[in-house]
Design an enzyme around this catalytic site. Sequence first.
Site, PDB file in Angstrom:
ATOM      1  N   ASP A  33       0.831  -1.192   0.000  1.00  0.00           N
ATOM      2  CA  ASP A  33       0.000   0.000   0.000  1.00  0.00           C
ATOM      3  C   ASP A  33       0.874   1.252   0.000  1.00  0.00           C
ATOM      4  OD1 ASP A  33      -2.736   1.188   0.391  1.00  0.00           O
ATOM      5  OD2 ASP A  33      -1.796   1.941   2.218  1.00  0.00           O
ATOM      6  N   GLU A  66       1.548  -0.505  -4.997  1.00  0.00           N
ATOM      7  CA  GLU A  66       0.583   0.542  -5.326  1.00  0.00           C
ATOM      8  C   GLU A  66       1.390   1.816  -5.503  1.00  0.00           C
ATOM      9  OE1 GLU A  66      -3.412   2.809  -3.657  1.00  0.00           O
ATOM     10  OE2 GLU A  66      -1.826   2.222  -2.273  1.00  0.00           O
TER      11      GLU A  66
END
Length: 519
Positions: A194, A253
Site C-alpha cells: 500500500d 501501489e
Amino acid sequence: MYVRSFADSNGDGIGDLPGVTARLPYLASLGVDAVWLTPFYPSPMADGGYDVADYYGVDPVFGTLADFDALVTEAHRLGLRVVCDLVPNHTSDRHPWFREALAAPPDSAARRRYIFRPVDDDDPDRPPNDWRSAFGGSAWLRAPAPDGGPDEWYLHLFSPEQPDLNWDNPQVPAEFQSIIQWWLNRGVDGLRIDMAHALLKHPDLIDAGPGQHTDFRRNHLMPFFDQPGVHELYRQWRTMIDAMPGQRALIGEVCLFDPGRQARYVRPDELHQAFTFELLECDWSAQSLRDTIERTLEAYRRVGAWPAWVLNSHDATRTVTRYGGGEQGLRCARAAALLMLALPGAAYIYQGEELGLPQADLPDEALRDPIWERSGRTIRGRDGSRVPIPWTVDGHTYGFSPESANPPWLPQPDRWGTWSVQQQTTEPASTLALYRTAIQLRRELSNDAAADKELTWWHTGPNVLAFRRGDELSYALNTGDQAAPLTGTGKVLLASAPVESTNGTLLLPPDAAVWLAPT
C-alpha cells in the site's frame, strides 16, 4: 477483493475470510490466477482496516488465523495464488508502538519510530509544514506530551488515526522484514504494498507549495512521495524474497502519473509489478487512451518490465458510473474491459467489475469513509464502490450473507440482484460471460506466445483505437458516437456488443470493442 464486502459467512453483515474461502470456486471459474485480499489484520477500522494495530494476526470480525490458513490451502488446491495487503506507510494509533510513543517524552526512541516535530512556541497553532491529509485538513496533529512536557506534532498523510512511520529509523524496516517473512512463511504468494511510493519523506520536511496538493498528475514532485531512498528499500526486500523457496511477488501501489518515474519501481532488482493508474484516470477518447498506453509501455520497456493495468479499485468510482452511468456507462465499461485484457502485462479486476456493477448511491447516514467527515461532508468518499456484491437475484442481502443475517454493513441498492452472479450466469451476453470468455481467450493467446508481442498501431478512423499483437490478435475500440467501419480485419473472436459485417467490412458500434483473429 475488498474482504468485508465479498461474502459474509456468519451473518453479522460483514464479509470475512470463511466467506472468501466458500466463494473461491467462483473465482477459479472466472479464470483468474490470483486473489488479492485487502487488510484483514486487527484494526479499530478507522479506515476500513488500513489502520493496522497488529501486523501478525486476523481481526475477529474477519475470522482467525486458522481461517486464513484454510483459505490459503483451498486457494492453492484450486490453482489460485494468494496476495495479501501490506500497509507500511503508517500504523493505527492503537498499535503498541504508537501507544508507547504517546507515553514517551519528545526525542525518545519510541517517538523516533514515527514523525514527530516540536511545536513552535512563537506560533503554536502552525503545523511544521503545509502538507495536507489525503482525507482533508492538515497532515499534522498536536499530541500532548506526558507529564506536562511540551506538545509535539505528528504526521498523518491519511486520517489522524493513521500516524506515519519514520522509515529513516532502522527499527522500522527491520520490523517490516520480519512481517514480510512471517506471512510468506505462512504460505502467502505475494504482497501488495500500500502506498509504495510514499514511505520516505523529504528529510527537511519542506513545504509542498501551492497547487501541488490538487494537481495529482504532478504528485511525483510532492516532498512526501517518490523519494530516492525508497528504491534501496525495495532492492533489499527483493533480495530477501528471492532467497525464499517458491515463486513470490512484490506488487506496488505506485500512484504516480509520470510513467518514467513509476517504471523505476519495477527495475529487475526491485518490485515485480506496480499498478499503473493512468488507464483508470484516462478520458474516454481514442487519442487519450492511445497516448496513455504508448507512454506507459515505452517507460516500462526501458526497464524491461510490463505494466499492471487497473480500471477499478476500492478507492475509485466504478467504470460504469465513471463513463456516464446507465446503458452507455455499461457499454463503455465492457469495451474498456476488453481493452485492458488485450494489453501486454498484468490485469487486476476489482470484485464486481466482472458483473458491471455501477457505483452505489448511498444515503448520507450510511457513509463510513473517513473522507466524508474530514471533508466537512462535502466529498462522499469511496463507499459507493465498496457495497457488498450481489450473489443471488433475490434475498434480503442478495446472497452476500445467510438469510437470517444482519443487514450488510453498507446498504445494497434496490434491485441489486439484477447484476448478481446468479442472474448473469444464465445470460450468454452478460458482462460476467464477457469477462470469463475474455480471460480464457487471453490465457490461450498467452500460451501462443502473444503475451510478449509489442503493439502495432492500426489506423482506422479518428475515434477508433486499434492495434495488433503479433499475428495472434487485433483489437479495436470505437469511442465515437457513430458506428465505425473496419476493413481487412479478420475473424471476430469476441465483441463487447453485437457487430455487423457486410461484404468483409465490420461495423463497430459506438462505445464498443472487438477482438479479431487473422483469417
